[in-house]
Write a protein that holds these residues in place. Structure first.
Motif, PDB file in Angstrom:
ATOM      1  N   THR B  58      -0.027   1.011  11.173  1.00 40.25           N
ATOM      2  CA  THR B  58       1.001   2.023  10.909  1.00 40.25           C
ATOM      3  C   THR B  58       1.949   1.543   9.826  1.00 40.25           C
ATOM      4  O   THR B  58       2.280   2.280   8.892  1.00 40.25           O
ATOM      5  N   ALA B  59       2.384   0.285   9.948  1.00 37.24           N
ATOM      6  CA  ALA B  59       3.318  -0.258   8.959  1.00 37.24           C
ATOM      7  C   ALA B  59       2.674  -0.295   7.581  1.00 37.24           C
ATOM      8  O   ALA B  59       3.292   0.069   6.579  1.00 37.24           O
ATOM      9  N   THR B  60       1.402  -0.713   7.530  1.00 36.37           N
ATOM     10  CA  THR B  60       0.717  -0.795   6.233  1.00 36.37           C
ATOM     11  C   THR B  60       0.572   0.586   5.607  1.00 36.37           C
ATOM     12  O   THR B  60       0.767   0.764   4.409  1.00 36.37           O
ATOM     13  N   LEU B  61       0.233   1.576   6.445  1.00 35.43           N
ATOM     14  CA  LEU B  61       0.008   2.917   5.908  1.00 35.43           C
ATOM     15  C   LEU B  61       1.296   3.529   5.363  1.00 35.43           C
ATOM     16  O   LEU B  61       1.279   4.264   4.386  1.00 35.43           O
ATOM     17  N   SER B  62       2.424   3.223   6.017  1.00 35.78           N
ATOM     18  CA  SER B  62       3.648   3.912   5.600  1.00 35.78           C
ATOM     19  C   SER B  62       4.418   3.168   4.516  1.00 35.78           C
ATOM     20  O   SER B  62       5.336   3.725   3.924  1.00 35.78           O
ATOM     21  N   CYS B  63       4.053   1.895   4.243  1.00 36.00           N
ATOM     22  CA  CYS B  63       4.884   1.114   3.335  1.00 36.00           C
ATOM     23  C   CYS B  63       4.899   1.664   1.908  1.00 36.00           C
ATOM     24  O   CYS B  63       5.875   1.482   1.186  1.00 36.00           O
TER      25      CYS B  63
END
Lengths: 519, 108, 91
Positions: B58-63
């Motif tokens: 999730t963090a990677t996708l939204s960064c």
């Protein structure tokens, strides 16, 4: 200097676009072509045609591999499909084999016999160039491409803020009105496919996300291998060294297909063939689902029993799979694939018109528009070479595929060299000629090259346009017709540009009115 | 004549300041931004109440959205000083949170 | 088939939205529409685009539907732009 949000965004938009515009143009162009990756490859290997049953071809391929690489630790078989007429096999040689660990590959026909095809990278080159570029280490290329994509995302978002009248300018394309036409072309292509551009840019970043932003994984995992193992469990086993015959493939593949109603066969991976620890992993075709991380079934390679079914995916993982799938568009049927292609062409035009707009806007503000400074001239020439030269060079790549001798050493590489030689030639031409003439001439050359593609096809093979039309061979007919379409399109653009007479602009001579200067 | 010279020098200073503004903002929008975005992604991956692999994903996708919005903010903000102070402040805060979380629970 | 229906719905929606703009009324109709007419056109336009979305997602499923709908809108916009520039060129 910052008069307001809109102004600073306009500034940001203009400069981000320019700095990486050329790279983005190349990425858009090759990426768009890559939607027809398989079809281009088929066109570039005219020796083989016809259709073959995927299961039959996978079985044939396994027979080929059993003979060729019995001790290999793993085989990968990608059988024929709706879009592909050959079977591709890849295997890792056994550690004891000569030549060491580099994987080998072969192209087989539907029965599993190796076929003699011309040495070409086909559509795959355009696909790889889209994110790996060429003549440089892949890792650098991917960082560069990532930076360009990030710039694109920022340019799109700041573009939305900039164009206050974005929806008033919608549907406004005024041809032949100088700067207005370029601005219109840029705005119209940008706005009407805005959701597509946002989607394609963001999902493009996601495809290489773990390379660009490994820190979210590093925050939770000391070793990123653990993370990937958690996401994509390998299920391969250590070889036991005890021989056991590999189970027949047909029941396994039929089992797999019955697990996916109206599904298709993707790649099959066989690890440790001929060992008691053999495993067969059957992937579902990426054409079946939007998500790209295809579902996988694991079978015992000796008994043929189904060992594990695809595990349930978390929401984030599923999102990532769908995002990458949306970017690659492998799931798209013919109609949707053409829509993808059209949207991609729109994106390419958007970037190209944005680049041209940069110079058109600035030319009027120059002290002396007839003698611009070096930086301006550089941008102008690079624009010609990229926007007009690259498409022409791609046509040259296709022609090289037909004309280079079949026994040429490193033939596949030479096809690619031809593309870059032509691209370089267009730059030399652009530098050596007055800029407007250069535009017209490079575009005219491009139109001729595109028109020549079906012509050379007709002269060198038996699969020319008429033959493929009467046979209903839509891959070949579609390719040739598309080439003719692009020839007409680029030709019309060149003609328009050649006939275009700019309105007399009042020269900016200080202290003298134009009339006085003339008299 | 003299006035023209003064205003000429003034405009030179203004231009020089403008160039520096752009350079400083560009550094903030690239390097500083990457640091801050990485920290945001790291903290998200630690604190989101999902399984670790899901939280990391999730963090990677939204960064990327975070990075783009921060870059736009850097160029839109009123003053360069403000950009640097806020960026440094948030980076320090998130860095401390990340460090504490790593000290307390370790990694997989 | 559903691709064709979706594209036609999007095209109709865009035509309505386009005609809701004063400049296009002048160019294409030769007269300005009343306030109420503009409002109705705009509403119709957005409804048709929405309808095309519903049609796509209903007949193709959620994921395929959304991406197809984006494609319909691109295609419809292309067609409309070419139509308009052809009309105004001739005029």
């Amino acid at each position: 200097m910052k008069a307001g949000l809109r102004q600073s965004m306009a500034w940001l938009h203009t400069w981000t676009e320019l700095l990486l515009g050329w790279l983005l143009f190349a990425m858009f162009l090759t990426g768009t072509a890559a939607y027809f990756n398989d079809e281009i490859t088929r066109w570039m290997q005219p020796e083989i045609e016809g259709e073959a049953d995927p299961i039959d071809s996978a079985i044939g391929a396994a027979a080929y591999l059993r003979e060729k690489a019995p001790n290999s630790p793993s085989w990968f078989i990608t059988p024929t499909s709706e879009r592909q007429v050959v079977t591709n096999v890849f295997w890792r040689p056994a550690p004891s084999d000569e030549g060491g660990g580099r994987g080998r590959s072969a192209t087989l026909d539907g029965q599993g016999t190796e076929v003699e095809l011309r040495d070409t990278r086909g559509g795959n080159f355009l696909y790889r160039f889209h994110f790996d570029l060429h003549y440089m280490p892949v890792i650098w290329a991917r960082y560069l491409v990532g930076v360009a994509a990030m710039f694109m995302l920022i340019a799109i978002l700041s573009g939305v803020v900039t164009h206050k009248k974005i929806f008033a300018d919608f549907f406004m394309l005024r041809f032949g009105k100088g700067q207005r036409s370029w601005l219109d072309a840029h705005n119209v292509t940008a706005v009407m496919a805005l959701p597509f551009h946002l989607m394609i840019t963001y999902t493009g970043l996601v495809t290489l996300a773990t390379l660009y932003m490994p820190w979210a994984i590093a925050a939770n995992y000391a070793d990123s291998g653990t993370y990937f193992e958690a996401l994509f469990p390998q299920d391969a086993m250590e070889a036991t060294g005890v021989a056991a015959p590999l189970t027949p493939l047909r029941p396994v593949l039929e089992d797999a297909l019955s697990y996916w109603p109206d599904g298709h066969l993707g790649t099959a991976q066989v690890s440790n063939p001929g060992d008691t620890a053999a495993r067969i992993m059957v992937f579902r075709s990426p054409g079946d689902t939007v998500g790209t991380r295809a579902e996988r079934l694991v079978f015992d390679g000796v008994s043929g029993a189904l060992l594990s079914t695809p595990p349930a995916r978390g929401a984030a993982r599923e999102t990532e799979s769908v995002m990458v799938g949306l970017h690659a568009g492998r799931f798209a049927g013919p109609a949707l694939r053409w829509l993808y292609f059209l949207s991609g062409v729109g994106g390419t035009i958007m970037v190209g018109s944005g680049l041209v707009l940069w110079t058109v806007k600035r030319r009027q503000k120059l002290e002396d528009p007839d003698r611009p400074h070096f930086g301006f001239r550089l941008v102008e020439r690079l624009n010609v070479a990229t926007v007009a030269g690259l498409p022409a060079a791609v046509a040259g790549y296709f022609i090289a595929n037909w004309l280079l001798p079949l026994d040429l050493e490193a033939r596949a590489e030479w096809e690619i060299h031809c593309l870059f030689i032509l691209w370089g030639a267009s730059l030399v031409w652009a530098v050596g000629r007055p800029v407007k003439r250069a535009w017209v001439e490079v575009m005219a050359a491009g139109a001729c090259l595109y028109a020549a593609v079906p012509l050379v096809n007709a002269l060198t093979t038996s699969r020319h346009l008429l033959a493929s039309l009467t046979k209903g061979d839509w891959v070949f007919a579609g390719f040739d017709l598309s080439m003719l379409f692009f020839a007409v399109l680029i030709g019309l653009a060149a003609r328009r540009l050649a006939l275009h007479r700019p309105r007399e602009r009042t020269p900016r001579v200080r202290g003298a009115k134009p009339a006085e200067a003339l008299s | 004549m003299a006035r023209a010279a003064v205003s000429g020098r003034q405009s030179a200073i203004v231009r020089w300041l403008a160039v520096w503004q752009v350079i400083l903002r560009t550094i903030a929008a690239t390097g500083g931004n990457y640091l801050l975005t990485s920290l945001i992604a790291g903290v998200m991956a630690r604190l989101l109440p999902f399984a670790p692999s899901e939280a990391s994903m999730t963090a990677t996708l939204s960064c990327f959205l975070v990075f783009a919005l921060l870059a736009m903010w850097v160029f839109a903000a009123r003053s360069v000083l403000r950009v640097y102070v806020l960026m440094a402040g948030w980076s320090a805060l998130l860095g401390v949170i990340l460090w504490l979380s790593l000290r307390a629970w370790g990694r997989l | 088939m559903s691709h064709i229906v979706g594209t036609i719905l999007s095209l109709a929606g865009f035509i309505a939205l386009c005609l809701a703009m004063p400049r296009h009324q002048r160019d294409l109709l030769g007269r300005a529409l009343s306030e109420g007419g503009v409002c109705a056109l705009r509403l119709t336009g957005f409804c048709l685009l929405g309808l095309s979305f519903l049609q796509a997602t209903w007949s193709l499923g959620w994921a395929y539907g959304v991406i197809s709908w984006l494609g319909y809108m691109s295609l419809a916009a292309w067609i409309l732009i070419l139509l308009i520039s052809w009309r105004t060129q001739r005029a």
